[in-house]
Design a protein around this motif. Structure first.
Motif, short mmCIF file in Angstrom:
data_model
loop_
_atom_site.label_atom_id
_atom_site.label_comp_id
_atom_site.label_asym_id
_atom_site.label_seq_id
_atom_site.Cartn_x
_atom_site.Cartn_y
_atom_site.Cartn_z
N TYR A 1 70.88 42.04 69.67
CA TYR A 1 69.57 41.91 70.29
C TYR A 1 68.61 41.13 69.38
O TYR A 1 67.86 40.27 69.83
CB TYR A 1 68.99 43.30 70.58
CG TYR A 1 67.58 43.28 71.11
CD1 TYR A 1 67.33 43.14 72.46
CD2 TYR A 1 66.49 43.38 70.24
CE1 TYR A 1 66.04 43.09 72.96
CE2 TYR A 1 65.18 43.34 70.73
CZ TYR A 1 64.96 43.19 72.09
OH TYR A 1 63.69 43.14 72.57
N ARG B 1 69.05 39.94 77.48
CA ARG B 1 68.23 40.54 76.41
C ARG B 1 67.48 41.77 76.94
O ARG B 1 67.39 42.78 76.27
CB ARG B 1 67.24 39.49 75.88
CG ARG B 1 66.43 39.95 74.67
CD ARG B 1 65.56 38.80 74.16
NE ARG B 1 64.78 39.20 73.02
CZ ARG B 1 65.23 39.23 71.78
NH1 ARG B 1 66.49 38.88 71.52
NH2 ARG B 1 64.46 39.62 70.77
N ARG B 2 66.98 41.64 78.16
CA ARG B 2 66.29 42.78 78.77
C ARG B 2 67.26 43.93 78.99
O ARG B 2 66.94 45.10 78.75
CB ARG B 2 65.65 42.34 80.08
CG ARG B 2 65.01 43.46 80.88
CD ARG B 2 63.94 44.19 80.08
NE ARG B 2 63.38 45.31 80.83
CZ ARG B 2 62.69 46.29 80.28
NH1 ARG B 2 62.46 46.32 78.97
NH2 ARG B 2 62.21 47.27 81.04
N GLU C 1 67.89 45.66 75.76
CA GLU C 1 66.78 46.54 75.38
C GLU C 1 66.88 47.87 76.11
O GLU C 1 66.63 48.93 75.53
CB GLU C 1 65.46 45.85 75.69
CG GLU C 1 64.24 46.63 75.22
CD GLU C 1 62.95 45.86 75.43
OE1 GLU C 1 61.89 46.52 75.57
OE2 GLU C 1 63.00 44.61 75.45
N PRO D 1 61.94 46.12 69.64
CA PRO D 1 61.07 46.69 70.69
C PRO D 1 60.17 47.78 70.09
O PRO D 1 60.66 48.72 69.46
CB PRO D 1 62.05 47.28 71.70
CG PRO D 1 63.35 46.55 71.46
CD PRO D 1 63.37 46.28 69.99
#
Length: 418
Positions: free
Chosen positions: A29, A39-40, A43, A72
């Protein structure tokens, strides 16, 4: 797709395998070249690992996300609130945690978590204040030894209030490269109080004798602190210290007289300004004519003992006479004490007995200091090679900068108590 496969695999993998996979996913990530959609999804997968029952998995996340600026924030905040061994890497390194978050974590954390915050590369003043107020002993020591901690003066004093009886805490604070005079005074006071309680509990000294010994040793250290403060911070620094001494009930006639008999006039002048409420210029002018009625009025306005006035006048006279001989020293001058003793003895009709007793103790201390220095000089000469000193330098004692050595301070108190 990769993330979906990871989540499916994680349902059957053991804790060690999941921890290794969590670390790999976190690194992918942060540093991998992945599409925004993936990528989302990554997360979301990382967020789901916060519910993993094994602390190994969450610790792997913390280790890999601790120093990352692109981690994050929600995950970092959650890890910071986790159990201490998981939160520690985040609390000690994460650049994402705000000052408010660190203060909140310090308020709810245990000693381990608080120490992690205290050892960050940079600890803001607000966080330092919070740790000084609510932090455990270990956290306070960690904060004191951290050169990156922006530790305010009031926070250091609060730490001494809470943990002043702990020798490790005092040593940690004393090792800081710069300490305000008020903090050094508080450290000396805490050391003296701790050792006084110790020798009384051991039955080595009576409470009264221990209190007197503690007070006299504290006063001796305060004269050194005043001298250092005058050299570094000037008159204003001495004024601030004297205000602190007054507020903490350490500004006594005995301390002021000791300072004068040690060749230090700054403390006396600052004390007169503080106690009388007059301007410095006015006090300095009256002090120059210390034999006049104006000085006597100033002395009484300051609330100093009326019976001690002859001793202070004699001390000022002796200081003027012996300034060239005793200038720059921080220990009591035997010559000045003898001069004051003679002056007071001539007018004593019994009302100065208490003062005479104090001066005799000063005389004994000064004589012992002189004897120790002379014995050390003789011993050094006996061990050194025979080198003839130039006549111009014979008999001139070497001087060194005055320092507050709390280890030596404790040793001296213990030696006297033994």
């Amino acid at each position: 797709m990769i993330v979906r496969n990871f989540l499916s695999w994680a349902q059957t993998a053991n804790a060690a395998q999941r921890a290794e996979g969590a670390g790999a996913l976190a690194r992918a990530y942060l540093y991998g070249d992945i599409e925004p959609q993936e990528r989302r999804a990554a997360e979301i997968a990382l967020m789901s690992l916060l519910d993993d029952p094994s602390p190994l998995v969450r610790r792997a996340l913390a280790d890999n996300l601790a120093s990352a600026v692109d981690a994050p924030h929600a995950i970092v905040s959650a890890l910071a609130a986790d159990q201490s061994d998981i939160a520690a890497p985040i609390l000690s390194r994460s650049p994402l945690l705000t000052e408010a978050e660190l203060i909140d974590c310090a308020a709810i954390g245990d000693a381990f978590a608080q120490s992690a915050i205290a050892l960050r590369a940079r600890v803001p003043a607000g966080v330092c204040a919070a740790l000084a107020e609510v932090g455990a002993r270990e956290a306070a020591i960690s904060l004191a030894v951290n050169p990156g901690a922006d530790l305010p003066e009031f926070s250091m004093r609060r730490m001494i209030e809470r943990f002043g009886d702990d020798a490790e805490m005092r040593e940690a604070l004393l090792a800081r490269p710069w300490l305000p005079a008020t903090v050094r005074n508080d450290l000396v006071k805490a050391t003296a109080a701790s050792l006084s309680a110790f020798v009384v509990d051991c039955g080595w000294l009576t409470h009264e004798r221990a209190e007197r010994l503690s007070r006299e040793e504290r006063d001796k250290a305060n004269v050194i602190i005043v001298t250092q403060t005058a050299e570094r911070d000037g008159r204003q620094g001495v004024r601030d210290l004297v205000s602190h001494l007054r507020a903490s009930q350490q500004l006594t006639a005995g301390l002021v007289l000791r300072a004068l008999l040690s060749g230090n006039r700054d403390l006396f002048e600052a004390a007169l300004v503080e106690l009388s409420g007059l301007r410095e210029e006015k006090v300095a002018g009256l002090l120059r004519d210390f034999r006049g009625a104006g000085f006597a009025a100033l002395y009484l306005r300051a609330g100093l003992p009326e019976k001690f006035l002859p001793a202070f006048r004699a001390a000022l006279e002796a200081q003027r006479e012996y300034a060239d001989i005793h200038g720059g020293e921080t220990r009591l001058s035997l010559m000045m004490i003898e001069r004051v003793l003679t002056a007071c003895d001539e007018i004593n009709g019994g009302e100065l007995d208490r003062l005479m007793a104090l001066l005799r103790r000063f005389e004994m201390e000064a004589a012992l200091d002189d004897a120790r220095m002379e014995a050390a000089r003789i011993a050094a000469e006996a061990q050194a090679p025979e080198i003839t000193a130039p006549a111009a330098f014979s008999g001139v004692p070497a001087r060194s900068a005055p320092l507050i050595d709390l280890v030596a301070f404790e040793a001296e108190l213990m030696q006297i108590a033994a």
